[in-house]
Design a protein around this motif. Structure first.
Motif, mmCIF file in Angstrom:
data_model
loop_
_atom_site.group_PDB
_atom_site.id
_atom_site.type_symbol
_atom_site.label_atom_id
_atom_site.label_comp_id
_atom_site.label_asym_id
_atom_site.label_seq_id
_atom_site.Cartn_x
_atom_site.Cartn_y
_atom_site.Cartn_z
ATOM 1 N N GLY A 6 0.817 -1.121 0.047
ATOM 2 C CA GLY A 6 0.122 -0.086 0.058
ATOM 3 C C GLY A 6 0.825 0.992 0.024
ATOM 4 N N GLU A 7 0.648 2.136 1.026
ATOM 5 C CA GLU A 7 1.502 3.261 0.969
ATOM 6 C C GLU A 7 2.582 3.226 1.864
ATOM 7 N N VAL A 8 3.085 1.945 2.522
ATOM 8 C CA VAL A 8 4.066 1.709 3.300
ATOM 9 C C VAL A 8 5.279 1.074 2.537
ATOM 10 N N SER A 9 6.067 1.371 2.553
ATOM 11 C CA SER A 9 7.578 0.790 2.012
ATOM 12 C C SER A 9 8.597 0.555 3.069
ATOM 13 N N THR A 10 8.954 -0.425 3.211
ATOM 14 C CA THR A 10 10.040 -0.976 4.156
ATOM 15 C C THR A 10 11.403 -1.205 3.575
ATOM 16 N N PHE A 11 12.338 -0.376 3.992
ATOM 17 C CA PHE A 11 13.688 -0.186 3.544
ATOM 18 C C PHE A 11 14.626 -1.218 4.604
ATOM 19 N N THR A 12 15.666 -1.720 4.026
ATOM 20 C CA THR A 12 16.736 -2.079 4.728
ATOM 21 C C THR A 12 18.099 -1.342 4.347
ATOM 22 N N LEU A 13 18.645 -0.807 5.335
ATOM 23 C CA LEU A 13 20.089 -0.131 5.320
ATOM 24 C C LEU A 13 21.129 -0.799 5.984
ATOM 25 N N THR A 14 21.936 -1.163 5.116
ATOM 26 C CA THR A 14 23.139 -2.034 5.351
ATOM 27 C C THR A 14 24.296 -1.126 5.596
ATOM 28 N N VAL A 15 24.859 -0.834 6.706
ATOM 29 C CA VAL A 15 25.836 -0.040 7.337
ATOM 30 C C VAL A 15 27.184 -0.988 7.345
ATOM 31 N N LYS A 16 28.166 -0.715 6.489
ATOM 32 C CA LYS A 16 29.375 -1.497 6.463
ATOM 33 C C LYS A 16 30.042 -1.053 7.738
ATOM 34 N N PRO A 17 31.033 -2.106 8.225
ATOM 35 C CA PRO A 17 32.050 -1.748 9.173
ATOM 36 C C PRO A 17 32.943 -0.708 8.857
ATOM 37 N N ASN A 18 33.324 -0.077 10.112
ATOM 38 C CA ASN A 18 34.129 1.087 9.933
ATOM 39 C C ASN A 18 35.206 1.063 10.403
ATOM 40 N N PRO A 19 36.456 0.580 9.530
ATOM 41 C CA PRO A 19 37.702 0.104 9.909
ATOM 42 C C PRO A 19 38.664 1.270 10.441
ATOM 43 N N LYS A 20 38.035 2.414 10.106
ATOM 44 C CA LYS A 20 39.040 3.509 10.588
ATOM 45 C C LYS A 20 38.770 4.097 11.960
ATOM 46 N N GLN A 21 37.338 3.534 12.490
ATOM 47 C CA GLN A 21 36.989 3.931 13.550
ATOM 48 C C GLN A 21 36.750 5.434 13.959
ATOM 49 N N GLU A 22 36.609 6.120 12.612
ATOM 50 C CA GLU A 22 36.181 7.587 12.875
ATOM 51 C C GLU A 22 34.634 7.947 12.717
ATOM 52 N N ILE A 23 34.142 8.893 13.189
ATOM 53 C CA ILE A 23 32.817 9.355 13.025
ATOM 54 C C ILE A 23 32.282 9.277 11.397
ATOM 55 N N ARG A 24 31.599 8.713 11.245
ATOM 56 C CA ARG A 24 30.926 8.718 9.698
ATOM 57 C C ARG A 24 29.531 9.580 9.594
ATOM 58 N N SER A 25 29.296 10.241 8.948
ATOM 59 C CA SER A 25 27.903 11.177 8.960
ATOM 60 C C SER A 25 27.530 11.344 7.592
ATOM 61 N N ALA A 26 26.323 11.159 7.413
ATOM 62 C CA ALA A 26 25.781 11.207 6.074
ATOM 63 C C ALA A 26 24.384 11.324 5.959
ATOM 64 N N SER A 27 23.810 11.464 4.719
ATOM 65 C CA SER A 27 22.255 11.541 4.716
ATOM 66 C C SER A 27 21.676 10.764 3.574
ATOM 67 N N ILE A 28 20.649 10.190 3.844
ATOM 68 C CA ILE A 28 19.852 9.475 2.938
ATOM 69 C C ILE A 28 18.610 10.343 2.739
ATOM 70 N N ARG A 29 18.530 10.974 1.692
ATOM 71 C CA ARG A 29 17.088 11.812 1.719
ATOM 72 C C ARG A 29 16.175 11.126 0.704
ATOM 73 N N PHE A 30 14.801 11.384 0.999
ATOM 74 C CA PHE A 30 13.644 10.801 0.414
ATOM 75 C C PHE A 30 13.059 12.227 -0.235
ATOM 76 N N ILE A 31 13.128 12.160 -1.224
ATOM 77 C CA ILE A 31 12.509 13.405 -2.008
ATOM 78 C C ILE A 31 11.021 12.949 -2.450
ATOM 79 N N GLY A 32 10.020 13.613 -2.242
ATOM 80 C CA GLY A 32 8.685 13.228 -2.621
ATOM 81 C C GLY A 32 8.242 14.530 -3.596
ATOM 82 N N ASP A 33 7.336 14.184 -4.721
ATOM 83 C CA ASP A 33 6.800 15.079 -5.507
ATOM 84 C C ASP A 33 5.520 15.896 -4.693
ATOM 85 N N GLY A 34 5.758 17.018 -4.673
ATOM 86 C CA GLY A 34 4.715 17.922 -3.856
ATOM 87 C C GLY A 34 4.844 17.986 -2.372
#
Length: 108
Positions: free
Chosen positions: A78-106
């Motif tokens: 219906g109107e519900v979409s289920t996403f799976t986000l797979t985050v890979k290990p962080n070998p540098k152990q540094e903080i990672r920050s980013a965005s996944i944007r959902f852009i909708g019409d209207g």
């Protein structure tokens, strides 16, 4: 000839009634707005509820342009979409920050 006029008049009424229907209010709602994961990486699922066409922009890339987090194609019901986000290990152990944007019409 009379039958043809009746059919055309009926189709015109249906078309007019369809054109007068209000469009639904555009909706986009994420079940989770922010995700924190460990340096070991994780798999996280979340839902997007929407009634509009949308696209997904994934900005989770490292310095070499490789994705360190990947989002699956959704499973939609219906109107519900289920996403799976797979985050890979962080070998540098540094903080990672980013965005996944959902852009909708209207949707603002």
């Amino acid at each position: 000839m009379n039958n043809r006029l009746s059919i055309l008049a009926g189709l015109a009424i249906i078309a007019l009634a369809s054109a007068c229907q209000k469009q639904p209010v555009p909706v986009m709602d994420l079940s989770t707005k922010e995700i924190e994961v460990s340096a070991d990486g994780e798999v996280v699922t979340f839902d997007l509820t929407t009634n509009v066409y949308y696209r997904v922009n994934n900005d989770c890339v490292d310095d070499n342009g490789a994705f360190w987090a990947e989002i699956s194609e959704p499973k939609t019901n219906g109107e519900v979409s289920t996403f799976t986000l797979t985050v890979k290990p962080n070998p540098k152990q540094e903080i990672r920050s980013a965005s996944i944007r959902f852009i909708g019409d209207g949707v603002t």
